[in-house]
Design a protein around this motif. Structure first.
Motif, PDB file in Angstrom:
ATOM      1  N   ARG A   1      30.650  47.699  19.251  1.00  0.00           N
ATOM      2  CA  ARG A   1      29.614  48.609  18.755  1.00  0.00           C
ATOM      3  C   ARG A   1      29.921  50.042  19.183  1.00  0.00           C
ATOM      4  O   ARG A   1      29.694  50.989  18.426  1.00  0.00           O
ATOM      5  CB  ARG A   1      28.254  48.175  19.314  1.00  0.00           C
ATOM      6  CG  ARG A   1      27.087  48.978  18.804  1.00  0.00           C
ATOM      7  CD  ARG A   1      26.717  48.542  17.398  1.00  0.00           C
ATOM      8  NE  ARG A   1      25.524  49.209  16.951  1.00  0.00           N
ATOM      9  CZ  ARG A   1      25.495  50.100  15.968  1.00  0.00           C
ATOM     10  NH1 ARG A   1      26.604  50.448  15.341  1.00  0.00           N
ATOM     11  NH2 ARG A   1      24.361  50.649  15.595  1.00  0.00           N
TER      12      ARG A   1
ATOM     13  N   GLU B   1      32.500  51.556  16.851  1.00  0.00           N
ATOM     14  CA  GLU B   1      31.856  51.954  15.600  1.00  0.00           C
ATOM     15  C   GLU B   1      31.032  53.231  15.795  1.00  0.00           C
ATOM     16  O   GLU B   1      31.018  54.131  14.953  1.00  0.00           O
ATOM     17  CB  GLU B   1      30.940  50.831  15.092  1.00  0.00           C
ATOM     18  CG  GLU B   1      31.662  49.545  14.729  1.00  0.00           C
ATOM     19  CD  GLU B   1      30.683  48.422  14.436  1.00  0.00           C
ATOM     20  OE1 GLU B   1      29.462  48.678  14.437  1.00  0.00           O
ATOM     21  OE2 GLU B   1      31.141  47.284  14.228  1.00  0.00           O
ATOM     22  N   THR B   2      30.365  53.282  16.941  1.00  0.00           N
ATOM     23  CA  THR B   2      29.517  54.419  17.256  1.00  0.00           C
ATOM     24  C   THR B   2      30.318  55.716  17.330  1.00  0.00           C
ATOM     25  O   THR B   2      29.903  56.761  16.821  1.00  0.00           O
ATOM     26  CB  THR B   2      28.800  54.192  18.600  1.00  0.00           C
ATOM     27  OG1 THR B   2      27.947  53.066  18.474  1.00  0.00           O
ATOM     28  CG2 THR B   2      27.986  55.408  19.004  1.00  0.00           C
TER      29      THR B   2
ATOM     30  N   ARG C   1      29.278  44.592  22.566  1.00  0.00           N
ATOM     31  CA  ARG C   1      28.768  45.910  22.905  1.00  0.00           C
ATOM     32  C   ARG C   1      29.860  46.974  22.769  1.00  0.00           C
ATOM     33  O   ARG C   1      29.611  48.079  22.314  1.00  0.00           O
ATOM     34  CB  ARG C   1      28.193  45.900  24.323  1.00  0.00           C
ATOM     35  CG  ARG C   1      27.568  47.193  24.733  1.00  0.00           C
ATOM     36  CD  ARG C   1      26.558  47.017  25.827  1.00  0.00           C
ATOM     37  NE  ARG C   1      27.023  46.272  26.978  1.00  0.00           N
ATOM     38  CZ  ARG C   1      26.253  46.012  28.056  1.00  0.00           C
ATOM     39  NH1 ARG C   1      25.015  46.452  28.096  1.00  0.00           N
ATOM     40  NH2 ARG C   1      26.718  45.327  29.065  1.00  0.00           N
TER      41      ARG C   1
END
Length: 375
Positions: A10, A13-14, A7
């Motif tokens: 992620r 990356e977000t 998570r």
């Protein structure tokens, strides 16, 4: 050694993806979708706060377009949504309905129980709040969900601020280009009809609206839509209506802008734009030197999206400059008419004086002829 929670990978990356997103609508939608994905929420929403502190935009995921239409108007920030507006700190609830601050859901709203919310901030400014409901599997949102959402909200705040700055720069460039086009038209001698058509076209483009109209007084009691561009333009152009009982009449009288979330529900129904089926609208006075010349209106179709928050001051600023340009164009027209009248007076004077001189010469000649005949 235990691996990094996927998570949080992620989230890294977000952050990069959001930083590169310059389109504000796209950034807002992406933020909501990522928030629901990261926390396992069935429904997600981002309530963007307007200048008055209420929700001006409500971006959702998990809710279909049909469901949104059935629910009706976006929430303004009461109940649990209002709690986050008043106290910008994360909030987790087992069941929304069990909280004494809840005001319930409107008709046709899907059932929602578990809740997680967090403010979206950047440099101390609160842009809005992320709302998540219905944790998948029937569980409650936990502390890890809250931490992930808080980190995403911080990234979202920076992304929204960047998109706002880009949007402001683009809007400023568009406004300058619109004023340049109008000034060029005036210097080229464009007539009033052509000038007003330019004003409404650029106003609609600046606001990203479905329709723009410009109304001017016909006499003390009546107004006319002198120019229109976009949706229903042909139907509205040239319409004459009473100043009394219309939004435009009030704007002319008070010289203050009027913003309507839904023009169709406004009691001042004498306005033709209201009768034509327009929804969100803003009516702006065209004022110069303390005198209101008319009103500029930008609007979206009934049931359409609200005008973006930044569009209102943008069009207001454009209206101020457009009013000066319109007044200048009017004065130029007056000067041209005066020049024509002066030419006519000069020609008439020359003709008048020339005729008198010719008659005097003829008279003198006749007198001379008469004297010769008598001698």
């Amino acid at each position: 050694m235990a691996g990094i929670d996927p998570r949080y990978e992620r989230l890294l990356e977000t952050g990069l993806a959001l930083a590169a997103e310059l389109s504000l609508p796209a950034a807002l939608q992406r933020i909501v979708e990522l928030a629901a994905e990261l926390t396992g929420a069935r429904y997600g929403a981002l309530g963007v706060l307007g200048r008055d502190g209420t929700i001006s935009e409500f971006i959702t995921t998990g809710v279909t377009a049909e469901q949104r239409a059935a629910i009706g108007h976006i929430p303004v920030g009461r109940g649990i949504l209002g709690v986050l507006i008043d106290d910008a700190t994360p909030l987790r609830l087992h069941d929304i309905a069990e909280d004494p601050r809840s005001v319930g859901f409107p008709p046709n709203h899907p059932p929602m129980h578990s809740f997680l919310g967090a403010p979206v901030t950047a440099r101390g400014q609160v842009y809005g709040n992320l709302y998540l409901t219905e944790k998948q599997g029937g569980r409650d949102f936990d502390a890890e969900d809250e931490r992930a959402l808080t980190l995403l909200a911080a990234q979202a705040g920076v992304a929204i601020e960047n998109a706002h700055l880009y949007e402001e720069a683009r809007d400023r460039a568009q406004r300058l280009e619109a004023i340049r086009a109008i000034t060029t038209a005036i210097l080229a001698g464009t007539d009033t009809e052509g000038l007003l058509a330019l004003v409404v076209r650029h106003a609609r483009e600046l606001a990203g609206a479905d329709l723009a109209t410009l109304a001017l007084p016909v006499d003390d009691d009546r107004l006319a839509v002198e120019a229109a561009d976009g949706l229903l333009a042909e139907q509205l152009r040239g319409t004459v209506f009473a100043a009394e009982g219309s939004v435009t009449g009030e704007v002319l009288r008070t010289a203050k802008a009027v913003v309507l979330a839904d023009a169709g529900t406004d009691p001042r129904s004498a306005q033709p734009i209201v009768r034509a089926g327009i929804g969100p609208a803003v009516f702006i006075p065209l004022a110069v030197r303390g005198r209101t010349l008319g009103t500029l209106t930008v609007a979206n179709a009934k049931g359409g999206r609200l005008l973006r928050e930044a569009a209102i001051p943008l069009v207001e600023s454009f209206a101020e400059q457009a009013a000066v340009a319109i007044e200048y164009g009017r004065l130029q027209g007056e000067l041209q008419r005066l020049a024509v009248l002066e030419d006519r007076e000069r020609i008439a004077k020359e003709l008048h004086d020339g005729a008198i001189q010719a008659l005097f010469a003829v008279g003198m000649g006749l007198q001379g002829s008469a004297a010769l005949a008598a001698s």
